[in-house]
Design an enzyme around this catalytic site. Structure first.
Site, PDB file in Angstrom:
ATOM      1  N   ASN A 150       0.933  -1.220  -0.064  1.00 48.52           N
ATOM      2  CA  ASN A 150      -0.088  -0.019  -0.188  1.00 48.52           C
ATOM      3  C   ASN A 150       0.722   1.267   0.018  1.00 48.52           C
ATOM      4  OD1 ASN A 150       0.659  -0.794   2.700  1.00 48.52           O
ATOM      5  ND2 ASN A 150      -1.171   0.288   3.457  1.00 48.52           N
ATOM      6  N   GLY A 204       9.923 -11.762  -4.723  1.00 49.04           N
ATOM      7  CA  GLY A 204       9.083 -13.075  -4.900  1.00 49.04           C
ATOM      8  C   GLY A 204       7.885 -12.921  -4.230  1.00 49.04           C
ATOM      9  N   GLY A 206       5.197 -14.062  -1.327  1.00 48.59           N
ATOM     10  CA  GLY A 206       5.034 -14.325   0.171  1.00 48.59           C
ATOM     11  C   GLY A 206       5.258 -15.801   0.782  1.00 48.59           C
ATOM     12  N   PRO A 207       4.498 -16.743   0.216  1.00 50.40           N
ATOM     13  CA  PRO A 207       4.529 -18.059   0.766  1.00 50.40           C
ATOM     14  C   PRO A 207       5.892 -18.742   0.430  1.00 50.40           C
ATOM     15  CG  PRO A 207       2.559 -17.589  -0.211  1.00 50.40           C
ATOM     16  CD  PRO A 207       3.322 -16.313  -0.589  1.00 50.40           C
ATOM     17  N   VAL A 209       9.217 -16.658  -0.600  1.00 49.77           N
ATOM     18  CA  VAL A 209      10.308 -15.563   0.146  1.00 49.77           C
ATOM     19  C   VAL A 209      10.192 -15.348   1.463  1.00 49.77           C
ATOM     20  CG1 VAL A 209      11.705 -13.713  -0.249  1.00 49.77           C
ATOM     21  CG2 VAL A 209      10.965 -15.114  -2.238  1.00 49.77           C
ATOM     22  N   GLY A 210       8.934 -15.072   1.601  1.00 50.21           N
ATOM     23  CA  GLY A 210       8.533 -14.475   3.016  1.00 50.21           C
ATOM     24  C   GLY A 210       8.592 -15.466   4.163  1.00 50.21           C
ATOM     25  N   GLU A 248       2.995  -5.167  12.269  1.00 47.99           N
ATOM     26  CA  GLU A 248       1.923  -4.116  12.081  1.00 47.99           C
ATOM     27  C   GLU A 248       1.017  -4.747  11.173  1.00 47.99           C
ATOM     28  OE1 GLU A 248       2.398  -1.330  13.371  1.00 47.99           O
ATOM     29  OE2 GLU A 248       4.418  -1.272  14.071  1.00 47.99           O
ATOM     30  N   CYS A 282      -3.501   1.542   6.188  1.00 48.02           N
ATOM     31  CA  CYS A 282      -3.788   1.046   7.412  1.00 48.02           C
ATOM     32  C   CYS A 282      -4.375   1.925   8.392  1.00 48.02           C
ATOM     33  CB  CYS A 282      -2.700   0.177   7.977  1.00 48.02           C
ATOM     34  SG  CYS A 282      -1.279   0.994   8.216  1.00 48.02           S
ATOM     35  N   GLU A 460       7.060   0.291  16.462  1.00 48.96           N
ATOM     36  CA  GLU A 460       8.228   0.952  15.714  1.00 48.96           C
ATOM     37  C   GLU A 460       7.989   2.267  15.733  1.00 48.96           C
ATOM     38  OE1 GLU A 460       9.095  -1.232  12.031  1.00 48.96           O
ATOM     39  OE2 GLU A 460       8.356  -3.012  12.831  1.00 48.96           O
TER      40      GLU A 460
END
Ligand code: TXE
Length: 479
Positions: A150, A204, A206-207, A209-210, A248, A282, A460
């Site tokens: 976002n 790349g 999420g599932p 690289v993350g 977050e 957010c 943060e």
């Protein structure tokens, strides 16, 4: 077609798989670049590079680290127009928003932490028994930073800058939906002379690289911004490994408008807090509670103003650009349908927008206002994350608070009133990490940022981020 590469060990590299993913321009609906379809092997290389760089970087005098981070901030500023255009093209947001907010904030993140580290010192105190305690704040090692789509460069740098300033090396993953400015940042880091391996950017899914970053045993600290479901997933993996985590997550922020507010100011700002960045911040206020005395007046004025907002090509002078992707457009519109099923009345918008010319296949949605819903219904409880807000009347302060605090989220809240006591009283009762009184999105980087309840864990911002990215070690000396 522009090809994005990973940034590992100071070099721009192809993914080990040799495979690439299509990257869409949401305003045109067409593929305009490709990003590495990286996997665990690329993350492994990034961790190796970070490990090799860590000792030297963590021992680099803080003035020198500061100089490099401030140089990156300068280069972001110098490349403002190029970066803003890239952000707008990748995300669909109006170019003027990227130019005014996203990119300047990204630069500010580097400058803020590049200078904050100059003033960040260990604490010490004397204790009974003739001893002195001092507490070192040591860099942790390799930080994993995973960011959303976002506010792409803004949130990416919000994590990376304090992690690097504190002396950590970083393995970072931007959202696969908006990878372009992170890629341009890797070029900037090379130009700024950031030593090889200090920052590594792996592109790349999420599932893949993350997940590999989250699972990696040599990454002891994870900073993540994104959806609550993904956050839960990350916590489930990282918690048993005793990783330090900052999450977050989502929000469903209340905007409470009392009858005694400055009406024009509340109205003007509520249009922004509802629809800025197509409602994909957010911190957007998606549930608007208005005191009954002014409900009709506010509703009429709000609907009138919102109907005048322009939706269109992000490169032109428009209020709203495209939402980030086709699946996201479908998700947001499905909530409008749900709202109707739940008894909601659409006062403005509610449809997708079809444009002419280069944007005819883009993902646009009208700014949408819905009223007549119970505050407990799904539309009022779940995060839509698009240009859709609900209007609900209330009579008393207690009732407003009851509704405002009724969701699983607790990120931000806004209060509009001219009564000082009431403003503070309600602010104290709101279950949220951030409260704005008579304003919205006034952000000061020195303040702690984060949410309560399912909006996340940890804070943060300011020195909190430097605390997060360092390990406190207490040393006690008998004198
Ligand atoms: O986010 P994801 P999505 C909310 C918003 C939105 C919803 C889903 O409601 O509709 O989340 O959006 C990476 N392990 N917000 O699906 O998937 C992913 O690649 C590790 C609110 O786009 O959470 C990306 O880099 N990482 C929000 C990042 O997580 C994983 C901003 C965020 O994507 C992963 C964005 C995994 N298993 C969405 N799966 C906010 N609060 O600002 C994905 N990722």
């Amino acid at each position: 077609m522009q090809i994005i590469e990973n940034y590992i060990g100071g070099k721009l590299l192809k993914p080990v798989s040799g495979e690439y993913l299509d990257n869409f321009n949401p305003a045109t609906g067409s593929v305009y670049s490709q990003i590495p379809d990286s996997d665990q092997r690329d993350v492994e290389m990034a961790v190796e590079a970070a490990k090799n760089a860590f000792k030297k970087w963590s021992e680099t005098p803080y003035e020198q680290r500061s100089r490099i981070l401030c140089k990156i901030a300068d280069l972001i500023e110098e490349n403002l127009d190029r970066l803003a255009l890239a952000e707008s093209t990748d995300n669909g947001k109006p170019l003027k928003l990227a130019t005014k907010v996203d990119i300047p904030r990204a630069s500010a993140n580097f400058r803020f932490y590049g200078t904050a580290i100059m003033h960040y010192a260990s604490k010490s105190h004397y204790m009974e028994g003739n001893a002195v305690n001092y507490t070192m704040r040591e860099p942790i090692g390799i930080a994993g930073c995973i960011s959303p789509w976002n506010l792409p460069l803004y949130l990416f740098t919000w994590k990376i800058a304090p992690a690097l300033a504190a002396g950590n090396c970083v393995v970072a993953k931007p959202s696969e939906v908006t990878p372009m400015t992170a890629y341009l940042l890797s070029e900037i880091c090379i130009e700024a002379g950031l030593p090889d391996g200090v920052l590594n950017i792996v592109h790349g899914l999420g599932p893949k690289v993350g997940q590999a970053i989250t699972e990696h045993t040599e990454i002891p600290v994870i900073s993540f911004t994104g959806g609550t479901v993904t956050g839960k997933n990350i916590a489930a993996i990282a918690a048993p490994m005793f990783k330090k985590m900052s999450l977050e997550l989502g929000g469903k922020n209340p905007n409470i408008i009392f009858a005694d507010c400055d009406f024009d100011e509340a109205l003007k700002t509520t249009v922004l807090s509802s629809f800025a960045n197509q409602g994909q911040i957010c911190l957007c206020g998606s549930r608007i509670f208005v005191q009954r005395e002014i409900y009709d007046k506010f509703k009429d004025a709000f609907v009138e103003k919102v109907k005048k907002l322009t939706v269109g090509d992000p490169l032109e002078q428009v209020n709203l650009g495209a939402v980030v992707s086709k699946p996201h457009q479908e998700k947001v519109l499905s909530y409008v349908e749900l709202a109707k099923e739940e008894g909601g009345v659409v006062l403005a918008g509610g449809n997708k927008v079809t444009l002419e010319g280069r944007c005819k296949e883009g993902y646009f949605i009208e700014p949408t206002i819905i009223e007549g819903l119970d505050y407990k219904c799904r539309t009022n409880q779940e995060e839509i994350f698009g240009p859709v807000v609900t209007l609900t009347p209330f009579d008393t302060e207690e009732e407003a608070l009851e509704m405002a605090n009724s969701t699983q989220y607790g990120l931000a809240g806004t209060i509009w009133t001219s009564n000082l006591k009431k403003a503070h009283r309600v602010a104290h009762e709101l279950k949220s990490g951030i409260v704005w009184i008579n304003c919205w999105l006034l952000r000061d980087l020195r303040t702690p940022f984060g949410g309560m309840k399912n909006s996340g864990v940890g804070r943060e911002g300011g020195f909190e981020a430097l605390d997060f990215f360092t390990e406190p070690k207490n040393i006690c000396v008998k004198l």
